[in-house]
Design a protein around this motif. Structure first.
Motif, PDB file in Angstrom:
ATOM      1  N   SER A  29       0.820  -1.207   0.000  1.00 20.44           N
ATOM      2  CA  SER A  29       0.000   0.000   0.000  1.00 20.44           C
ATOM      3  C   SER A  29       0.859   1.265   0.000  1.00 20.44           C
ATOM      4  N   GLN A  30       2.098   1.160   0.508  1.00 16.58           N
ATOM      5  CA  GLN A  30       3.030   2.285   0.535  1.00 16.58           C
ATOM      6  C   GLN A  30       4.445   1.734   0.304  1.00 16.58           C
ATOM      7  N   ASP A  31       5.269   2.444  -0.441  1.00 19.57           N
ATOM      8  CA  ASP A  31       6.686   2.077  -0.511  1.00 19.57           C
ATOM      9  C   ASP A  31       7.521   3.280  -0.951  1.00 19.57           C
ATOM     10  N   ARG A  45      10.334   9.134  -3.309  1.00 21.13           N
ATOM     11  CA  ARG A  45       8.952   8.696  -3.467  1.00 21.13           C
ATOM     12  C   ARG A  45       8.597   8.559  -4.954  1.00 21.13           C
ATOM     13  N   ASP A 116       3.470   7.278   6.101  1.00 21.84           N
ATOM     14  CA  ASP A 116       2.978   7.040   4.754  1.00 21.84           C
ATOM     15  C   ASP A 116       3.970   7.673   3.786  1.00 21.84           C
ATOM     16  N   GLU A 117       3.676   7.600   2.498  1.00 23.91           N
ATOM     17  CA  GLU A 117       4.653   8.055   1.497  1.00 23.91           C
ATOM     18  C   GLU A 117       4.934   9.555   1.576  1.00 23.91           C
ATOM     19  N   SER A 172       4.964  -3.102   8.353  1.00 26.20           N
ATOM     20  CA  SER A 172       5.975  -2.436   7.527  1.00 26.20           C
ATOM     21  C   SER A 172       7.304  -3.164   7.643  1.00 26.20           C
TER      22      SER A 172
END
Length: 247
Positions: A29-31, A45, A116-117, A172
């Motif tokens: 969902s985030q990276d 990002r 989050d990103e 995470s």
């Protein structure tokens, strides 16, 4: 890929193809990836790749190793029920592997999920550093590793997911390249549409659910009835066959 990683991947493919269980695939969902120890710490990002790299100075240089790329990945586990009977695998695809020798590995450790990103560097460091210190201390009890430089990397994260579900609906991970030589690996990010992914599935040999068990029994009964019908002989055809003289 390590032997354990190969076994886990084969296990996932066999079980998913057997039709007796359903593998759950969860996309990240985030990276992002973060540079550490470079003197120019930055969060990168919205990239198609996640750089996982360590820069090792020459033998005559006393400068400490730097990590221009440390991938940080988050998954949403809402609605996912994982138990001790399940297998959870984190898989990533490497777009390229550069300057990696046989001594290099990629270490994975669970980190905090309060980011989050769009988070700033300080927020990432707060979530990263407590867990990352365990890598520098070589605490192998909480670190998964993968090596050999294959294009697919697989990590067993079963216990890490169970522990994360006990705290909330997010998990995470941090990846870090470790070795005696400079190493650079570009993992495909979620923006590329090719990962990272979590694969969750039951360990083989677990009892089927009551609903699945009834379905299997009904299928067996139907197969038996069909076989019995195939074995029946039409009485008219049988009498005609008996009346015919043998040759």
């Amino acid at each position: 890929m390590s032997r354990r990683g190969i076994i886990l991947m084969l296990l996932a493919m066999v079980l998913a193809g057997s039709g007796q269980c359903t593998a759950i695939e969860i996309a990240a969902s985030q990276d992002v990836y973060v540079s550490l120890g470079t003197g120019n710490e930055t969060v990168y990002r919205q990239s198609d790749t996640l750089l996982c790299a360590t820069t090792v100075p020459d033998a005559n240089n006393t400068t400490l190793n730097s990590y221009p790329g440390v991938p940080v990945i988050q998954f949403n586990l809402s609605g996912i029920n994982i138990t001790g009977d399940d297998v959870a695998i984190l898989v990533l695809k490497a777009a390229s592997v550069r300057q990696m020798d046989r001594s290099s590995i990629v270490a994975l450790v669970a980190i905090g999920s309060d980011w989050d990103e769009q988070s700033d560097l300080t927020t990432f460091l707060v979530n990263i550093l407590p867990a990352r210190n365990l890598i520098t201390k070589n605490d192998l009890t909480i670190i998964s590793t993968n090596s050999d430089g294959d294009s697919i990397y697989a990590f067993d994260v079963s216990q890490k997911l169970i522990q994360a579900k006990g705290k909330g609906d997010k998990v995470s991970f941090l990846l870090e390249a470790i070795g005696n030589n400079t190493t650079e690996i570009d993992f495909l990010s979620r923006e590329s549409g090719q990962g990272p992914y979590l694969i969750i599935l039951p360990y083989p040999g677990q009892p089927l659910s009551e609903q699945a068990d009834h379905a299997v029994q009904a299928d067996h009964a139907a197969q038996a009835d069909h076989a019995a019908q195939d074995d029946r002989v039409d009485p008219i055809l049988a009498s005609e066959a008996a009346a015919k003289p043998s040759v």
